[in-house]
Design a protein around this motif. Sequence first.
Motif, PDB file in Angstrom:
ATOM      1  N   SER A 155       1.709  -9.508  17.761  1.00  0.00           N
ATOM      2  CA  SER A 155       0.510  -9.820  18.544  1.00  0.00           C
ATOM      3  C   SER A 155      -0.809  -9.800  17.761  1.00  0.00           C
ATOM      4  O   SER A 155      -1.855 -10.077  18.347  1.00  0.00           O
ATOM      5  N   ASP A 175      16.553  -5.747  19.821  1.00  0.00           N
ATOM      6  CA  ASP A 175      15.768  -6.920  19.422  1.00  0.00           C
ATOM      7  C   ASP A 175      15.988  -8.067  20.422  1.00  0.00           C
ATOM      8  O   ASP A 175      17.134  -8.338  20.795  1.00  0.00           O
ATOM      9  N   ASN A 191      -7.235  -7.941  26.054  1.00  0.00           N
ATOM     10  CA  ASN A 191      -7.118  -6.708  26.833  1.00  0.00           C
ATOM     11  C   ASN A 191      -7.708  -5.539  26.047  1.00  0.00           C
ATOM     12  O   ASN A 191      -7.757  -5.570  24.813  1.00  0.00           O
ATOM     13  N   THR A 234      10.098 -13.505  16.107  1.00  0.00           N
ATOM     14  CA  THR A 234      10.080 -12.848  17.425  1.00  0.00           C
ATOM     15  C   THR A 234       9.509 -13.768  18.504  1.00  0.00           C
ATOM     16  O   THR A 234      10.103 -13.945  19.571  1.00  0.00           O
ATOM     17  N   GLY A 248       4.916  -1.372  23.709  1.00  0.00           N
ATOM     18  CA  GLY A 248       3.664  -1.808  23.089  1.00  0.00           C
ATOM     19  C   GLY A 248       2.479  -1.472  23.982  1.00  0.00           C
ATOM     20  O   GLY A 248       2.617  -0.766  24.994  1.00  0.00           O
ATOM     21  N   PHE A 278       7.109  -9.392  27.452  1.00  0.00           N
ATOM     22  CA  PHE A 278       5.914  -9.047  26.671  1.00  0.00           C
ATOM     23  C   PHE A 278       6.180  -9.077  25.166  1.00  0.00           C
ATOM     24  O   PHE A 278       5.233  -9.211  24.391  1.00  0.00           O
ATOM     25  N   THR A 329       8.840  -2.009  16.667  1.00  0.00           N
ATOM     26  CA  THR A 329       8.141  -2.340  15.426  1.00  0.00           C
ATOM     27  C   THR A 329       7.034  -1.302  15.245  1.00  0.00           C
ATOM     28  O   THR A 329       6.888  -0.385  16.076  1.00  0.00           O
ATOM     29  N   ILE A 385       0.306  -3.394  26.042  1.00  0.00           N
ATOM     30  CA  ILE A 385       0.258  -3.871  27.430  1.00  0.00           C
ATOM     31  C   ILE A 385       1.562  -3.531  28.146  1.00  0.00           C
ATOM     32  O   ILE A 385       1.559  -3.102  29.306  1.00  0.00           O
ATOM     33  N   LYS A 390       2.749 -18.401  19.892  1.00  0.00           N
ATOM     34  CA  LYS A 390       2.716 -18.181  21.350  1.00  0.00           C
ATOM     35  C   LYS A 390       2.723 -19.524  22.083  1.00  0.00           C
ATOM     36  O   LYS A 390       3.368 -19.668  23.125  1.00  0.00           O
ATOM     37  N   ASP A 407      12.964  -2.828  23.717  1.00  0.00           N
ATOM     38  CA  ASP A 407      11.925  -2.903  22.686  1.00  0.00           C
ATOM     39  C   ASP A 407      12.550  -2.491  21.365  1.00  0.00           C
ATOM     40  O   ASP A 407      13.253  -1.484  21.287  1.00  0.00           O
ATOM     41  N   TYR A 461      -0.434 -16.819  14.855  1.00  0.00           N
ATOM     42  CA  TYR A 461      -0.119 -16.107  16.101  1.00  0.00           C
ATOM     43  C   TYR A 461      -0.197 -17.044  17.303  1.00  0.00           C
ATOM     44  O   TYR A 461       0.759 -17.159  18.081  1.00  0.00           O
TER      45      TYR A 461
HETATM   46  P1  NAD Z   1       1.833  -5.053  20.991  1.00  0.00           P
HETATM   47  O1  NAD Z   1       1.879  -5.598  19.604  1.00  0.00           O
HETATM   48  O2  NAD Z   1       1.031  -3.839  21.268  1.00  0.00           O
HETATM   49  O3  NAD Z   1       3.335  -4.727  21.483  1.00  0.00           O
HETATM   50  C1  NAD Z   1       4.407  -5.578  21.268  1.00  0.00           C
HETATM   51  C2  NAD Z   1       5.693  -4.820  21.574  1.00  0.00           C
HETATM   52  O4  NAD Z   1       6.799  -5.714  21.376  1.00  0.00           O
HETATM   53  C3  NAD Z   1       5.927  -3.607  20.667  1.00  0.00           C
HETATM   54  O5  NAD Z   1       6.346  -2.508  21.426  1.00  0.00           O
HETATM   55  C4  NAD Z   1       7.028  -4.086  19.738  1.00  0.00           C
HETATM   56  O6  NAD Z   1       7.865  -3.025  19.268  1.00  0.00           O
HETATM   57  C5  NAD Z   1       7.793  -5.062  20.622  1.00  0.00           C
HETATM   58  N1  NAD Z   1       8.535  -6.052  19.859  1.00  0.00           N
HETATM   59  C6  NAD Z   1       8.066  -6.807  18.822  1.00  0.00           C
HETATM   60  N2  NAD Z   1       9.050  -7.597  18.348  1.00  0.00           N
HETATM   61  C7  NAD Z   1      10.148  -7.358  19.119  1.00  0.00           C
HETATM   62  C8  NAD Z   1      11.468  -7.870  19.120  1.00  0.00           C
HETATM   63  N3  NAD Z   1      11.868  -8.793  18.227  1.00  0.00           N
HETATM   64  N4  NAD Z   1      12.339  -7.409  20.052  1.00  0.00           N
HETATM   65  C9  NAD Z   1      11.958  -6.456  20.946  1.00  0.00           C
HETATM   66  N5  NAD Z   1      10.724  -5.932  20.972  1.00  0.00           N
HETATM   67  C10 NAD Z   1       9.825  -6.379  20.066  1.00  0.00           C
HETATM   68  O7  NAD Z   1       1.391  -6.270  21.888  1.00  0.00           O
HETATM   69  P2  NAD Z   1       0.513  -6.263  23.232  1.00  0.00           P
HETATM   70  O8  NAD Z   1      -0.917  -6.314  22.852  1.00  0.00           O
HETATM   71  O9  NAD Z   1       0.999  -5.218  24.145  1.00  0.00           O
HETATM   72  O10 NAD Z   1       0.891  -7.708  23.812  1.00  0.00           O
HETATM   73  C11 NAD Z   1       2.011  -7.865  24.689  1.00  0.00           C
HETATM   74  C12 NAD Z   1       2.129  -9.332  25.073  1.00  0.00           C
HETATM   75  O11 NAD Z   1       0.937  -9.762  25.707  1.00  0.00           O
HETATM   76  C13 NAD Z   1       2.336 -10.263  23.868  1.00  0.00           C
HETATM   77  O12 NAD Z   1       3.258 -11.253  24.247  1.00  0.00           O
HETATM   78  C14 NAD Z   1       0.957 -10.857  23.626  1.00  0.00           C
HETATM   79  O13 NAD Z   1       1.054 -12.133  23.061  1.00  0.00           O
HETATM   80  C15 NAD Z   1       0.412 -10.909  25.051  1.00  0.00           C
HETATM   81  N6  NAD Z   1      -1.062 -10.819  25.161  1.00  0.00           N
HETATM   82  C16 NAD Z   1      -1.752  -9.822  24.532  1.00  0.00           C
HETATM   83  C17 NAD Z   1      -3.130  -9.734  24.696  1.00  0.00           C
HETATM   84  C18 NAD Z   1      -3.931  -8.619  24.067  1.00  0.00           C
HETATM   85  O14 NAD Z   1      -5.171  -8.618  24.189  1.00  0.00           O
HETATM   86  N7  NAD Z   1      -3.308  -7.626  23.433  1.00  0.00           N
HETATM   87  C19 NAD Z   1      -3.793 -10.674  25.495  1.00  0.00           C
HETATM   88  C20 NAD Z   1      -3.054 -11.695  26.130  1.00  0.00           C
HETATM   89  C21 NAD Z   1      -1.678 -11.747  25.956  1.00  0.00           C
END
Ligand code: NAD
Length: 353
Positions: A84, A58, A189, A99, A10, A80, A35, A12, A163, A32, A159
């Motif tokens: 999201s 998963d 981010n 998830t 994903g 992670f 999705t 981050i 979390k 990963d 969401y």
């Molecule tokens: P994203 O949606 O870009 O990526 C999520 C990743 O998780 C994807 O690669 C997806 O394929 C994978 N995934 C989803 N369900 C899954 C499952 N059941 N099993 C295995 N893999 C699975 O999210 P992101 O923006 O990179 O966020 C990553 C983490 O950081 C999340 O936990 C989010 O809550 C947290 N976060 C995000 C932000 C932000 O601004 N994006 C800020 C603070 C915290």
Amino acid sequence: MTILVTGGAGFIGSNFVLDWLRQSDEPVVNLDVLTYAGNLENLASLDGDARHIFVKGDICDRALIDSLLATQKPRAIVHFAAESHVDRSISGPGAFMKTNVDGTFTLLEAARAYWGALEAEAKAAFRFHHVSTDEVYGSLKADDPPFAETNPYEPNSPYSASKAASDHLVRAWHHTYGLPVVTTNCSNNYGPYHFPEKLIPLMIVNALAGKPLPVYGDGQQIRDWLYVTDHCSGIRAVLAGGKLGETYNIGGWNEQANIDIVRIVCALLDELRPDPAGPYARLITYVKDRPGHDRRYAIDARKIERDLGWRPAETFETGIRKTVQWYLDNPEWVARVQSGAYKDWVSKQYSAA
Ligand code: NAD
Ligand code: TYD
């Protein structure tokens, strides 16, 4: 030694894997399920690099996690993987419960079994690092102080509720079973590989395509914005030195109203890729507000600075310029995300995965 990262394809997670392997030769096992938000192209530069082991699977699959832990023997899990996107959680909350809640529960149970059977030294060194969000704290009024780690949880969207639930599970697994956990709650981010459904990348790609720039409601909602590699360095600091069972807020000391973010992106594009049709801000379009839209998030990041010496390296000015430039330099990545062709990367590159 090895670490297990979940959700490392994903936004981050992939930045974290790339950043980790720039600083260290410690291998990363990347679990990963891919999705719509998972994009292995983000990790194309690691193709053939034995330090990156990708596993498509998963986090709800207990048998798979058990076997990964048994074979890879990681010294830490950095979690992670999540659904999201707030807007998707409003139209379809089920995947978020599965998830974010069930998946975290499954991972915690697998980690507990694995950790419980480790030798004393490995057991003491083991860490479960849960990556979470500032959205669990709810919404601030204009003159409220920013979120501290002691703020009560008041999640408002499916969401953030999912979390918050996962944060509570992580806390309970530490309190009840002694699992060595740390949690980080980070603000919004931005940066490379950000899926263009979120505010900043959506505005960049729509502007370049001459499409409307949809601003929800009055555009005065405030977020704190952090460049993604600063989040990665914050996670590394907490993983290395965070106190067990504690939570750390990570933020950019950078509160901005959405409309100001959109105007900054437009101004940068005017400078870097001027449009003969006129300034990009002409495309700004106010649209219906998001239901239950949180008004303001702000982070008090003094604890991580005081205890672990972490501060963001980027200012918003430097980070947003790098981000806009990255999207200008990577039109193929954007095109493949928009056409769906990025999904083909899996079968082409990871047919054995
Ligand atoms: P994203 O949606 O870009 O990526 C999520 C990743 O998780 C994807 O690669 C997806 O394929 C994978 N995934 C989803 N369900 C899954 C499952 N059941 N099993 C295995 N893999 C699975 O999210 P992101 O923006 O990179 O966020 C990553 C983490 O950081 C999340 O936990 C989010 O809550 C947290 N976060 C995000 C932000 C932000 O601004 N994006 C800020 C603070 C915290
Ligand atoms: P987003 O990037 O979805 O992150 P989050 O909801 O997790 O904070 O949205 C950031 C802010 O931008 C949020 O207040 C909603 C707003 N927004 C828009 O105004 N227009 C858009 O098209 C999107 C995607 C978001």
